[in-house]
Write a protein that holds these residues in place. Structure first.
Motif, PDB file in Angstrom:
ATOM      1  N   TYR A   1       0.825  -1.217   0.000  1.00  0.00           N
ATOM      2  CA  TYR A   1       0.000   0.000   0.000  1.00  0.00           C
ATOM      3  C   TYR A   1       0.858   1.265   0.000  1.00  0.00           C
ATOM      4  N   PHE A   2       1.776   1.383   0.958  1.00  0.00           N
ATOM      5  CA  PHE A   2       2.568   2.611   1.073  1.00  0.00           C
ATOM      6  C   PHE A   2       3.410   2.853  -0.178  1.00  0.00           C
TER       7      PHE A   2
ATOM      8  N   ALA B   1       2.948   1.632  -3.284  1.00  0.00           N
ATOM      9  CA  ALA B   1       2.126   1.861  -4.475  1.00  0.00           C
ATOM     10  C   ALA B   1       1.468   3.234  -4.449  1.00  0.00           C
ATOM     11  N   MET B   2       0.981   3.677  -3.280  1.00  0.00           N
ATOM     12  CA  MET B   2       0.339   4.991  -3.198  1.00  0.00           C
ATOM     13  C   MET B   2       1.350   6.111  -3.432  1.00  0.00           C
ATOM     14  N   TRP B   3       2.550   5.958  -2.884  1.00  0.00           N
ATOM     15  CA  TRP B   3       3.588   6.966  -3.119  1.00  0.00           C
ATOM     16  C   TRP B   3       3.949   7.016  -4.599  1.00  0.00           C
ATOM     17  N   LEU B   4       4.162   5.853  -5.204  1.00  0.00           N
ATOM     18  CA  LEU B   4       4.537   5.806  -6.614  1.00  0.00           C
ATOM     19  C   LEU B   4       3.433   6.389  -7.491  1.00  0.00           C
ATOM     20  N   THR B   5       2.182   6.096  -7.167  1.00  0.00           N
ATOM     21  CA  THR B   5       1.069   6.641  -7.934  1.00  0.00           C
ATOM     22  C   THR B   5       1.056   8.160  -7.856  1.00  0.00           C
ATOM     23  N   GLY B   6       1.279   8.698  -6.654  1.00  0.00           N
ATOM     24  CA  GLY B   6       1.317  10.145  -6.497  1.00  0.00           C
ATOM     25  C   GLY B   6       2.431  10.784  -7.309  1.00  0.00           C
ATOM     26  N   MET B   7       3.607  10.153  -7.316  1.00  0.00           N
ATOM     27  CA  MET B   7       4.733  10.694  -8.086  1.00  0.00           C
ATOM     28  C   MET B   7       4.443  10.661  -9.582  1.00  0.00           C
ATOM     29  N   VAL B   8       3.867   9.553 -10.052  1.00  0.00           N
ATOM     30  CA  VAL B   8       3.559   9.425 -11.484  1.00  0.00           C
ATOM     31  C   VAL B   8       2.483  10.424 -11.898  1.00  0.00           C
ATOM     32  N   VAL B   9       1.436  10.562 -11.081  1.00  0.00           N
ATOM     33  CA  VAL B   9       0.360  11.505 -11.398  1.00  0.00           C
ATOM     34  C   VAL B   9       0.894  12.929 -11.448  1.00  0.00           C
ATOM     35  N   GLY B  10       1.710  13.301 -10.459  1.00  0.00           N
ATOM     36  CA  GLY B  10       2.276  14.648 -10.444  1.00  0.00           C
ATOM     37  C   GLY B  10       3.139  14.918 -11.661  1.00  0.00           C
ATOM     38  N   LYS B  11       3.933  13.919 -12.057  1.00  0.00           N
ATOM     39  CA  LYS B  11       4.792  14.071 -13.233  1.00  0.00           C
ATOM     40  C   LYS B  11       3.960  14.220 -14.503  1.00  0.00           C
ATOM     41  N   LEU B  12       2.928  13.381 -14.645  1.00  0.00           N
ATOM     42  CA  LEU B  12       2.080  13.434 -15.833  1.00  0.00           C
ATOM     43  C   LEU B  12       1.304  14.738 -15.932  1.00  0.00           C
ATOM     44  N   LEU B  13       0.951  15.312 -14.792  1.00  0.00           N
ATOM     45  CA  LEU B  13       0.196  16.567 -14.780  1.00  0.00           C
ATOM     46  C   LEU B  13       1.097  17.793 -14.891  1.00  0.00           C
ATOM     47  N   GLY B  14       2.402  17.582 -14.974  1.00  0.00           N
ATOM     48  CA  GLY B  14       3.330  18.692 -15.165  1.00  0.00           C
ATOM     49  C   GLY B  14       3.600  19.502 -13.913  1.00  0.00           C
ATOM     50  N   MET B  15       3.444  18.899 -12.733  1.00  0.00           N
ATOM     51  CA  MET B  15       3.728  19.617 -11.488  1.00  0.00           C
ATOM     52  C   MET B  15       5.232  19.678 -11.243  1.00  0.00           C
ATOM     53  N   THR B  16       5.652  20.634 -10.432  1.00  0.00           N
ATOM     54  CA  THR B  16       7.051  20.696 -10.017  1.00  0.00           C
ATOM     55  C   THR B  16       7.376  19.506  -9.120  1.00  0.00           C
ATOM     56  N   TYR B  17       8.670  19.273  -8.922  1.00  0.00           N
ATOM     57  CA  TYR B  17       9.066  18.199  -8.017  1.00  0.00           C
ATOM     58  C   TYR B  17       8.481  18.426  -6.633  1.00  0.00           C
ATOM     59  N   GLU B  18       8.543  19.685  -6.143  1.00  0.00           N
ATOM     60  CA  GLU B  18       8.103  19.973  -4.782  1.00  0.00           C
ATOM     61  C   GLU B  18       6.642  19.581  -4.572  1.00  0.00           C
ATOM     62  N   ARG B  19       5.798  19.958  -5.515  1.00  0.00           N
ATOM     63  CA  ARG B  19       4.370  19.656  -5.342  1.00  0.00           C
ATOM     64  C   ARG B  19       4.069  18.189  -5.635  1.00  0.00           C
ATOM     65  N   THR B  20       4.847  17.592  -6.505  1.00  0.00           N
ATOM     66  CA  THR B  20       4.669  16.167  -6.763  1.00  0.00           C
ATOM     67  C   THR B  20       5.007  15.353  -5.517  1.00  0.00           C
ATOM     68  N   ALA B  21       6.117  15.707  -4.867  1.00  0.00           N
ATOM     69  CA  ALA B  21       6.495  15.011  -3.634  1.00  0.00           C
ATOM     70  C   ALA B  21       5.424  15.187  -2.565  1.00  0.00           C
ATOM     71  N   THR B  22       4.881  16.392  -2.473  1.00  0.00           N
ATOM     72  CA  THR B  22       3.813  16.653  -1.504  1.00  0.00           C
ATOM     73  C   THR B  22       2.596  15.800  -1.806  1.00  0.00           C
ATOM     74  N   LEU B  23       2.218  15.729  -3.081  1.00  0.00           N
ATOM     75  CA  LEU B  23       1.080  14.901  -3.486  1.00  0.00           C
ATOM     76  C   LEU B  23       1.328  13.440  -3.125  1.00  0.00           C
TER      77      LEU B  23
END
Length: 367
Positions: free
Chosen positions: A264-265, A267-289
């Motif tokens: 769970y931990f 997969a959820m972290w990896l999903t957040g990183m992938v979603v943030g990257k695909l949506l064009g967010m900065t690293y900082e906000r992707t890590a937060t997501l």
């Protein structure tokens, strides 16, 4: 983005060691002093453990004192961040934990229910530490935590009824009810978010007004910063002391509960990183997501499990195993996050046009 210059303080650099020591110390303490668990459990006010509450408040205050609250309003306009966070936290997370609980623990209903409770309790406390260590956007994290807190009050009971009663019946599975009031959840959120948030905000407002921004940023914050990790280590020690005997006496059960939590931990972290990257967010906000999606409110899950099923129940044990797995896994993911920052464009700009990491470039320590 200045990730190449980001360095952890000496305290942060050896965080996995300190956390390991705190976990072992808690387990040994719980085994050596069996009455300690009862003593700690008796120190409660409105269902909230006073010692653990103190540890969490000490942990959260320094980070919330560092937040630049003037930036929070501008971050609220980042629809990509807000919508993706709500979807990951309140649709994907609970559904994924429900699936993992049934896949890994079909024959253990108590542990299964405990895991589902963990999946429903979205993180409003410890995530602020992981986000800061990973150089995430501190102001965005504050906003997302506040947003999750509102949803937690409104949605926890309803989602608990849905995932423990309605959905299992639809699928022809065993069901187990949950009776928890919105009032108890609101008190939990008020104590563990409202108090340190108010203290952090007032510290910045009155500190800057009385002594100036330079004193506040370069003198006050470095002094209070290390207390975040002191509070974290104190809380971890108490948590493992409370269930030290149960964890050491039932190692196979702990392993059974740990496996779906590990999946769970990560997969959820990896999903957040992938979603943030695909949506064009900065690293900082992707890590937060990613960290707000992966983290869970273990205190709320444990409190509800104890209040509903009892302190010695399998549901409560599953809740306690949550931080046993979450803490080392998310600490490891902090380092993976810092390594992954090189895959983000240095020219990326967030919705406000200002990188949270650049604003913090001159701070002496991340926590």
């Amino acid at each position: 983005m200045k990730k190449s210059n980001a360095k952890l303080s000496n305290l942060d650099r050896y965080l996995p060691v300190w956390i390991g020591v705190a976990m072992v110390a808690g387990l040994l303490l719980g085994r050596a002093v069996p009455s300690l668990s009862d003593a700690l459990a008796s120190l409660e006010v409105a269902g909230i453990s006073v010692p653990i509450g103190i540890g969490l408040l000490v942990m959260m205050y320094p980070v919330l004192a560092k937040v630049r609250y003037s930036r929070v309003a501008s971050i609220a306009g980042d629809k990509r961040l807000l919508v993706s966070s709500l979807v990951l936290n309140w649709i994907v997370g609970p559904a994924f934990m429900f699936a993992l609980a049934w896949i890994f623990l079909p024959d253990l209903p108590e542990f299964r229910t405990g895991l589902i409770l963990v999946g429903l309790a979205r993180c409003i406390a410890m995530v602020i530490i992981w986000n800061d260590l990973a150089c995430g956007d501190r102001e965005a994290a504050t906003l997302l935590i506040a947003l999750n807190s509102v949803f937690q009050i409104l949605a926890f009971s309803l989602l608990g009824y849905f995932y423990l009663t309605v959905l299992p019946q639809w699928l022809g599975l065993d069901s187990q009810g949950l009776d928890i009031s919105m009032g108890k959840i609101a008190i939990n959120v008020l104590v563990f978010l409202g108090v340190p948030l108010a203290a952090g905000y007032l510290s910045r407002v009155f500190g800057e007004k009385a002594r100036g921004v330079d004193w506040y940023e370069n003198t006050f914050l470095p002094r209070v910063g290390p207390w975040a990790l002191y509070g974290l280590l104190f809380t971890i020690t108490l948590l493992f002391a409370l269930q030290g005997e149960a964890i050491t006496n039932r190692p196979f059960d702990v392993v059974r509960i740990a496996l779906p939590l590990l999946v769970y931990f990560a997969a959820m972290w990896l999903t957040g990183m992938v979603v943030g990257k695909l949506l064009g967010m900065t690293y900082e906000r992707t890590a937060t997501l990613a960290f707000t999606a992966a983290g869970n409110n273990f205190e709320l899950a444990i409190a509800i499990a104890i209040a509903t099923f009892g302190a010695t129940s399998g549901q409560a044990l599953a809740g306690v195993v949550g931080p046993l797995i979450e803490v080392p896994v998310l600490v490891g993911l902090v380092y993976v996050s810092l390594w992954s920052a090189k895959f983000w464009s240095t020219n990326a700009a967030d919705a406000s046009g200002v990188s949270g990491d650049e604003e913090r470039a001159n701070e002496g320590a991340h926590v």
